[in-house]
Every structure is written in C-alpha cells, then in structure tokens.
Design a protein around this motif. Structure first.
Motif, PDB file in Angstrom:
ATOM      1  N   ILE A 136       0.855  -1.109   0.029  1.00 17.67           N
ATOM      2  CA  ILE A 136       0.063   0.060  -0.179  1.00 17.67           C
ATOM      3  C   ILE A 136       0.946   1.107  -0.349  1.00 17.67           C
ATOM      4  O   ILE A 136       0.472   2.374  -0.414  1.00 17.67           O
ATOM      5  N   ASN A 172      -1.655   5.308  -4.270  1.00 23.36           N
ATOM      6  CA  ASN A 172      -2.386   5.985  -3.236  1.00 23.36           C
ATOM      7  C   ASN A 172      -3.484   6.909  -3.888  1.00 23.36           C
ATOM      8  O   ASN A 172      -3.079   8.128  -4.212  1.00 23.36           O
ATOM      9  N   THR A 231      -5.882   8.705  -2.497  1.00 19.42           N
ATOM     10  CA  THR A 231      -5.826   9.941  -1.684  1.00 19.42           C
ATOM     11  C   THR A 231      -5.119  10.972  -2.372  1.00 19.42           C
ATOM     12  O   THR A 231      -5.620  12.334  -2.247  1.00 19.42           O
ATOM     13  N   ASP A 232      -3.830  10.779  -2.738  1.00 19.81           N
ATOM     14  CA  ASP A 232      -3.054  11.504  -3.207  1.00 19.81           C
ATOM     15  C   ASP A 232      -2.938  11.688  -4.860  1.00 19.81           C
ATOM     16  O   ASP A 232      -2.010  12.115  -5.275  1.00 19.81           O
TER      17      ASP A 232
HETATM   18  C1  LIG Z   1      -1.627   8.679   0.898  1.00 18.57           C
HETATM   19  O1  LIG Z   1      -1.707   9.924   0.691  1.00 18.57           O
HETATM   20  C2  LIG Z   1      -2.181  10.850   1.660  1.00 18.57           C
HETATM   21  C3  LIG Z   1      -2.273  12.289   1.345  1.00 18.57           C
HETATM   22  O2  LIG Z   1      -0.857  12.667   0.999  1.00 18.57           O
HETATM   23  C4  LIG Z   1      -1.226  10.678   3.049  1.00 18.57           C
HETATM   24  O3  LIG Z   1      -1.810  11.178   4.272  1.00 18.57           O
HETATM   25  C5  LIG Z   1      -1.203   9.110   3.347  1.00 18.57           C
HETATM   26  O4  LIG Z   1      -0.598   8.878   4.559  1.00 18.57           O
HETATM   27  C6  LIG Z   1      -0.871   8.297   2.137  1.00 18.57           C
HETATM   28  N1  LIG Z   1      -0.791   6.911   2.425  1.00 18.57           N
HETATM   29  C7  LIG Z   1      -0.041   5.903   2.261  1.00 18.57           C
HETATM   30  C8  LIG Z   1      -0.297   4.533   2.613  1.00 18.57           C
HETATM   31  O5  LIG Z   1       1.181   6.221   1.914  1.00 18.57           O
END
Ligand SMILES: *[C@@H]1O[C@H](CO)[C@@H](O)[C@H](O)[C@H]1NC(C)=O
Ligand SMILES: *[C@@H]1O[C@H](CO)[C@@H](O)[C@H](O)[C@H]1NC(C)=O
Length: 465
Positions: free
Chosen positions: A167, A189, A191-192
């Motif tokens: 992940i 990711n 989210t990003d």
């Molecule tokens: C994915 O990206 C978000 C936003 O940048 C961050 O907060 C999160 O830790 C990341 N997740 C991983 C598993 O790296």
C-alpha cells in the motif's frame, strides 16, 4: 491655450487609479481562469472533461469512424488493418515545476473484478473529490450490488494495494534519455491522486464493451491538465478488446507500450523471446523420424473452446478426418499419458512439450487472427520438436524463423491442408536451426525483446517543458 491643455490632460492620480484597477481585474480574471482550469482541467486533444462533475456523461464515441466498427462480424478486417499512429517526438511531457518538486510521481491506475466487495468495503480510505464520479460509476456498473455501500469521499482500501498487496509508495530510479538518472515514486495512493505527474495503467480490460461505443470512458481516471498518461497492453487480443486499437481510446495516452506492435509507441511482443530461448529452441531435435510414416500426424491441447476465428472448425475437421489427437477440452479424444499426470510431474507447458513431441505436427491456433497477436502457442510447438501448423496473426512471419511452420491461410480448404501435412517432406522445416545456432538474432524479425520495465520506459520518455 493653457486652459485647453489642462482640460485635456488626465490627472496623474487618475492614471494610477486606472492602471491599478486594470491590474486588479487581470488578477481576478486569472485566478478565476486557473480555478476553472483546475476544476475542469482537460487536455485539448483529449477533449473531454474531468470526471468530477458527477452529472457528466461520457460517450467514447466521437467523429472517429473506428469507434463505430463492428468488432464481431467484421473482425477479420478490423484485426488485419489497424489505423496509423501519429509519430511523436517526446511523449511524457512534464512541467518544469514538477522537476523541482523532487521525484516524479507515477500513479498506478488499477482495476480488478474478482473481489469480495462486501468484505473489502469494510475498510475504507479517503478519496479526493476528483475521483468521486469514478468510484460511483465503478460501483454502479461493475459491482452492481446495492448492498455494497461506499460513503461519499471514501473507497475500499483494496484499491490502494498493488499486485503484491503493498500500500506504501515505492521509490525507484531509471535512466532517461534526456536527463540522465531520474528518480520517481510508484504509487497506488488514491488519496494523493491529484499530486501524480503520470498516470500509468496496464489494465484496459474492464473498459471493454462488445458494442459501440466499445469502451467505458468513465472507468478511466479524470484527465487532469498537469498529468500525462501511459498505457501498457500486450497479453490480450484486439479481437476481444477492439477498443484498444481505436484512436479514440489509444490517442488519449501520451505513451503506449506493448502489443500489437503496430499500434504502440514502444512496441514489444506479446510473447517476447530472448536470444537464449531462441538458441534453446534451435537445439531441440525433431523427435519424429522423417522417413517414418506416423500413425497420427497432429495433436493439440486447446482448453478455450470459444474463439473469434475458425479454430474450432479446424480442430473439428482435424479430429474427424485426419486422426488428430486432442488432449484439451475442445473435441477431446485423448488422455494425457499416465506418466505425465499429476502436479509434481511438471508444468502444463512441460507436459504440452512432452506430448506434442510424439507427433510430427502440432497445432498452434490463436483465439483470433489479429496482427501482432502471437502468444506462446507456436513457440510451444518448436519446444516440442514438431512442426507448427499455425492459425492466427497474418504477420506471423515476422515473429518466427523463415520456413519453419505451415500457415493454414495458405490453403483453400482444410482437406488441402490435411493432404499437404500427410505428403510434405518434413526435413526442410528444420533448416532454420543451423542459421539460428550460429546467430540467435536470426530467429525472427520482431519477436526478440529485452526492454526495461514499463516505469523505466516511462522515465526514458520524460521531457520537461
Ligand atoms: C496517501 O496520501 C495521503 C495524502 O497525501 C497521506 O496522508 C497518506 O499517508 C498516504 N498513504 C500512504 C499509505 O502512503
Ligand atoms: C451519448 O450517446 C447517446 C446514444 O447515442 C446519446 O443519446 C447521448 O446524447 C450522448 N451523450 C453525449 C453527452 O454526447
């Protein structure tokens, strides 16, 4: 006179006020435009809006006639002439700003359908607004289970996992033709997502539809202006996924890699052969003596009895009138010998080589006759020491040694083919071996490939603007 002048003269303070007002208007306008751009960013030539307008409907169809070609009843024509690709100089254009931000970010756009969504929906991760329309659409069209519920702003963390269940982002570094070594981060990711510079996908299969418009555009990510797109496609036939050959689909990508080689910026064969492998194949001796008349001429192991070409018609004919042996599911008439049964004996491929070795000919029939779609099948026959009887790609000659196989297309009828198999001198079919033993690169024109992994090909094609 003095009075006239002073009347026409604009006071200095007014000029300053006027200029300030203009500047303020320009600043407000620019802010508004850049806001619009980030909201509805899309590349002009891709000409489609970002998917984060949930009401937007996307038709893959445009004025491009290729999106309208019927893939089933006209498959032969479709697969034997692909549209020409534009020649591109630099593929992955990245803004100079991104260069200063540290490693480039490659986002891996992945989809999977054999998933227990009930279970996976218990663990949710946050998604940006830009991807909401995609996840809504995916759930509605791919999962279709009303009991699977994803809260707005979240999607199953399952999506975040790579093929090996990782992940976290992983760093990498590859040589690029223009900038030397380039560092990158390979990320899943979601989210990003908006911070990615490059969107990479190697899974175009879920988008396929069997009637016009042939692919579901909304299963691709929104096209953000600062992102470049790269595609890998190589191990399936255009016969089953015609959308991949359509400019409306393919031209959305800044860089394409794989097969059919005719269509890709960076071509590589469906089944790449190394020089070592070519040498190995050249050293396999014919197992059936040339001067002995065999009892059974040809055999095959075909497990998928559904094909887009006449593979089943040919198999049926060979079994019924040529005494062929079928070890697979289709027209099955022969059991795998006892000494080859069981898992510990060896791989399926090993067994196939052993079995075909008892026959002078082995059938290598693809599931469709598409340019550039050449799988392991014909190479398996070489590995057994028999002569391949080939049904498949019209350009097979570029992928195998000259004079080493029999092409079904060269015969008017299957009876002609069967007569030929039973009467032809088999010795000349092995002449290529001496040539390849001296120089393995002579094995084929287009089947050899030892290129770098996809992400290094991507880095190699980066150009900062
Ligand atoms: C994915 O990206 C978000 C936003 O940048 C961050 O907060 C999160 O830790 C990341 N997740 C991983 C598993 O790296
Ligand atoms: C998409 O195609 C359908 C059917 O051809 C048509 O009715 C609809 O207006 C199209 N939508 C857009 C946004 O072009």
């Amino acid at each position: 006179m003095g009075l006239t002048i002073s009347r026409n003269r604009i006071p200095r303070r007014s000029i300053i006020r006027f200029i300030s007002l203009i500047i303020i208007i320009i600043v407000i306008f620019q802010t508004y435009v850049s806001h619009l751009q980030s909201q509805f960013a899309f590349k002009a030539w891709g000409s489609r809006p970002a998917t984060h307008n949930p009401k937007a409907k996307y038709n893959a169809t445009n004025n491009d006639e290729w999106t309208q070609l019927p893939p089933t009843h006209d498959l032969e024509r479709f697969c034997s002439s692909y549209p020409k690709r534009p020649v591109k100089k630099h593929h992955i254009l990245i803004s100079n700003k991104a260069k200063e931000d540290g490693p480039l970010k490659i986002f891996y756009w992945k989809q999977d359908y054999k998933v227990d969504w009930q279970k996976e929906s218990e663990t949710m991760c946050p998604v940006p607004l830009e991807l909401q329309a995609f996840f809504d659409h995916y759930r509605q069209t791919k999962i279709k289970d009303p009991s699977v519920f994803w809260k707005t702003g979240y999607a199953p963390c399952f999506f975040w996992k790579t093929w090996d269940n990782q992940i976290e982002d992983r760093p990498g570094s590859c040589a690029s033709r223009e900038y030397g070594q380039l560092d990158f981060i390979f990320s899943t990711n979601y989210t990003d997502f908006v911070n990615a510079d490059i969107i990479y996908t190697d899974y175009a299969f879920t988008m396929g539809i069997d009637k016009a418009p042939y692919f579901d555009q909304m299963l691709l990510p929104p096209r953000l202006a600062h992102q470049s797109w790269a595609l890998t496609f190589y191990d399936e036939s255009i016969g089953y996924y015609p959308h991949v050959a359509m400019p409306a689909f393919l031209n959305q990508f800044d860089l394409t890699m794989g097969s059919p080689p005719q269509l890709m910026d960076v071509p590589n064969p469906t089944y790449p052969i190394t020089e070592k492998k070519a040498l190995e194949l050249a050293n396999i001796e014919p197992t059936h003596p040339f001067d002995k008349t065999p009892e059974h001429y040809i055999a095959f192991m075909v497990t998928n009895c559904d094909a887009k070409n006449d593979r089943m018609g040919l198999i049926d004919k060979l079994v019924k009138t040529a005494g062929a042996h079928s070890y697979g599911f289709c027209s099955h008439n022969k059991e795998i010998p006892e000494e080859l049964q069981g898992r510990d004996v060896g791989s399926w491929q090993y067994k196939k080589h052993k079995i075909l070795a008892s026959y002078p000919f082995g059938l290598a029939a693809e599931n469709s006759n598409c340019l550039g779609y050449i799988t392991e099948k014909i190479y398996d026959v070489y590995a057994s020491g028999s002569i391949p009887v080939y049904m498949g790609a019209p350009d097979i000659a570029d992928f195998v040694p000259e004079g080493s196989y029999i092409d079904v297309r060269n015969f008017k009828t299957y009876d002609d083919l069967i007569h030929y198999i039973k009467t032809v001198d088999r010795e000349p079919f092995y002449r290529w071996k001496d040539i390849v033993k001296k120089d393995p690169t002579k094995f084929c024109k287009k089947c050899l490939y030892t290129g770098p992994p996809a992400w290094c090909t991507i880095m190699d094609n980066v150009h900062f603007v």
